[in-house]
Design a protein around this motif. Sequence first.
Motif, PDB file in Angstrom:
ATOM      1  N   ALA A  79       1.932   4.491   2.849  1.00  0.00           N
ATOM      2  CA  ALA A  79       1.573   3.322   3.646  1.00  0.00           C
ATOM      3  C   ALA A  79       0.168   3.527   4.181  1.00  0.00           C
ATOM      4  CB  ALA A  79       2.556   3.127   4.797  1.00  0.00           C
TER       5      ALA A  79
ATOM      6  N   SER B 109       6.641   7.271   9.395  1.00  0.00           N
ATOM      7  CA  SER B 109       5.782   7.696   8.302  1.00  0.00           C
ATOM      8  C   SER B 109       6.517   8.638   7.354  1.00  0.00           C
ATOM      9  CB  SER B 109       4.525   8.382   8.859  1.00  0.00           C
ATOM     10  OG  SER B 109       3.629   8.694   7.832  1.00  0.00           O
TER      11      SER B 109
ATOM     12  N   LEU C  32       8.926   6.709   4.945  1.00  0.00           N
ATOM     13  CA  LEU C  32       8.270   6.060   3.810  1.00  0.00           C
ATOM     14  C   LEU C  32       7.806   7.086   2.773  1.00  0.00           C
ATOM     15  CD1 LEU C  32       6.146   3.391   5.697  1.00  0.00           C
ATOM     16  CD2 LEU C  32       8.124   2.954   4.229  1.00  0.00           C
TER      17      LEU C  32
END
Length: 296
Positions: free
Chosen positions: A10, A164, A167
Amino acid sequence: MPVTVLASAASCGVTSSALALTLASSRPSLLAECDPKGGTLRAGFLQGQVNAGFGLYHLAAAERVGPEALAQAFASHLWPVDEAGNRKVLPGLTDPAQAAALDRTWPSLSDVLHVLAHDAGHDVFVDAGRLAVASGRLHPTLTPAPLIHQADLVLLVVRNIEASLSLTRHLIEPLRAELDERGTGSSALGLLVIEREAANRGRGYTTHQIADALRTPVLAALPWDASAADFMAEGGAPPRGYARSDLLRHARTATEQLEAVAQRRRIQQEFPVQSPEPQLAGVLQRLTQHRVGRRG
């Protein structure tokens, strides 16, 4: 020196991290902005100094002429970001629609980057942006897959927070498998952690916890430094104390750590540890069992 690709699951500071490493390196260095979804250096850190007639997209036409034309075009499209010209950037795409034209350019560009790193002694950092995976493989157009395959190191940039990590976790196994099958091996894969939340306050994870959670080594860590990060993203006048900032200080250490890891990988690949012959392995096993039996 190594070619190090930075990417993420991301948007979490890939470009700023790659730029910090480039600016902090004690050696000549280059940042190649190779995110197929478009670059931000041109409008941000470079503040519009570089127009659309300059940068990555124009290497595609040169590559179709031949290797020498590509090398010359590559050199002419580098933009210095320090007074001595030792640190340069290759600005990225201005339009994601341009990415399709680079499909056959990536392998040749990878060759150029490796010559610059291994023969000319540059630290080379590649901003690959946000990775896209299709059917368990890197997407051929939405990622610069050949650059990732041939990199000395591949760093997934991750923040030290659960969102985080969640992902990133889904990228680890497909990327590891792809590097084993098509690249330089999964030992090239590591993490660069951006420590935005303080782990000692119970809000963020430590690097050891992140390495365990993602089953991937943390090769470098950078602190979250808001003023320095804003300068990396937006350009303009450097903030007060920028040259002595935590971000640059840790980035300088990180470049040395990454070079050491890449050097170890090169030695291991050149002189791999051979497995013992089956007969020798059997003898060692019997000796070990004998010693254990005697101790019992």
